[in-house]
Design an enzyme around this catalytic site. Structure first.
Site, PDB file in Angstrom:
ATOM      1  N   GLY A 114       0.824  -1.198   0.000  1.00  0.00           N
ATOM      2  CA  GLY A 114       0.000   0.000   0.000  1.00  0.00           C
ATOM      3  C   GLY A 114       0.862   1.254   0.000  1.00  0.00           C
ATOM      4  O   GLY A 114       1.982   1.257   0.512  1.00  0.00           O
ATOM      5  N   CYS A 115       0.349   2.322  -0.560  1.00  0.00           N
ATOM      6  CA  CYS A 115       1.151   3.541  -0.704  1.00  0.00           C
ATOM      7  C   CYS A 115       1.521   4.159   0.644  1.00  0.00           C
ATOM      8  O   CYS A 115       2.674   4.508   0.871  1.00  0.00           O
ATOM      9  CB  CYS A 115       0.445   4.552  -1.591  1.00  0.00           C
ATOM     10  SG  CYS A 115      -1.230   4.965  -1.083  1.00  0.00           S
ATOM     11  N   HIS A 116       0.575   4.278   1.545  1.00  0.00           N
ATOM     12  CA  HIS A 116       0.880   4.886   2.840  1.00  0.00           C
ATOM     13  C   HIS A 116       1.815   3.990   3.647  1.00  0.00           C
ATOM     14  O   HIS A 116       2.765   4.463   4.263  1.00  0.00           O
ATOM     15  CB  HIS A 116      -0.395   5.181   3.628  1.00  0.00           C
ATOM     16  CG  HIS A 116      -1.305   6.113   2.902  1.00  0.00           C
ATOM     17  ND1 HIS A 116      -1.028   7.446   2.748  1.00  0.00           N
ATOM     18  CD2 HIS A 116      -2.469   5.899   2.253  1.00  0.00           C
ATOM     19  CE1 HIS A 116      -1.990   8.024   2.046  1.00  0.00           C
ATOM     20  NE2 HIS A 116      -2.868   7.104   1.738  1.00  0.00           N
ATOM     21  N   GLY A 119       5.475   4.219   2.372  1.00  0.00           N
ATOM     22  CA  GLY A 119       6.191   5.392   2.872  1.00  0.00           C
ATOM     23  C   GLY A 119       6.650   5.207   4.304  1.00  0.00           C
ATOM     24  O   GLY A 119       7.783   5.543   4.664  1.00  0.00           O
TER      25      GLY A 119
END
Length: 185
Positions: A114-116, A119
């Site tokens: 997932g993108c979050h 990060g």
């Protein structure tokens, strides 16, 4: 050598459309397209899994779990874009450690990160691995998101009937029960 055959289960959703668009003009693969009127038929989807070398699952979590059952025994390699398998399958983040890229290459089932979470993990994993961050340290993650990950209904709501309340960010996932939390941990 034959070109790899790729199927996108969920090719008409936001993620599936994006992947389909990116792969459409490639001459080194065969993109298998299920007819729109048959995309919900189990037999048609099963046939696509049987024909494909690689399939992307671009589905909601429960539908992704069901698709895995449908693909079972076909020999197709799977990449899941949902959160359904992120902590159970090979994690598709090659920068995670020096062996992760090879794990991904060898895996039959890869969970797209997932993108979050990516990060967060990109910042925290090296610190934890090096001993600079105690694994028991309580951390807080803050990120902002748009609406496109919310699916077709949310996209339509934002693009056709946006209210003033939709213009401002709002907090959510503050109960420590957010679906990305296991992935981040």
């Amino acid at each position: 050598m034959t070109r790899p055959k790729i199927y996108i289960d969920g090719q008409s959703g936001t993620t599936g459309l994006e992947i389909r668009q990116r792969l459409a003009d490639r001459s080194d693969i065969d993109l298998l397209i299920i007819p729109e009127d048959r995309r919900h038929e189990e037999a048609a989807r099963k046939q696509m899994f049987e024909e494909a070398d690689l399939a992307f699952l671009c589905l909601p979590d429960e539908a992704a779990r069901e698709a895995v059952q449908l693909a079972e025994g076909t020999g197709v390699r799977l990449i899941d874009a949902s959160t359904a398998h992120r902590t159970a399958w090979t994690y598709g983040f090659p920068e995670l450690d020096r062996n992760q890229e090879e794990r991904i290459r060898q895996a039959d089932k890869v969970a797209n990160p997932g993108c979050h979470a990516t990060g967060f993990i990109a910042a925290v994993a090296p610190l934890s691995r090096s001993g600079l961050l105690d694994p028991e340290t309580v951390l807080t993650a803050f990120s902002l998101t748009g609406y496109t990950g919310g699916g077709k209904k949310m996209i339509a709501a934002y693009e056709t009937g946006k209210t003033p309340q939709m213009e401002a960010p709002k907090a959510y996932g503050l109960d420590l029960n957010h679906k990305h939390l296991p992935e981040m941990m």
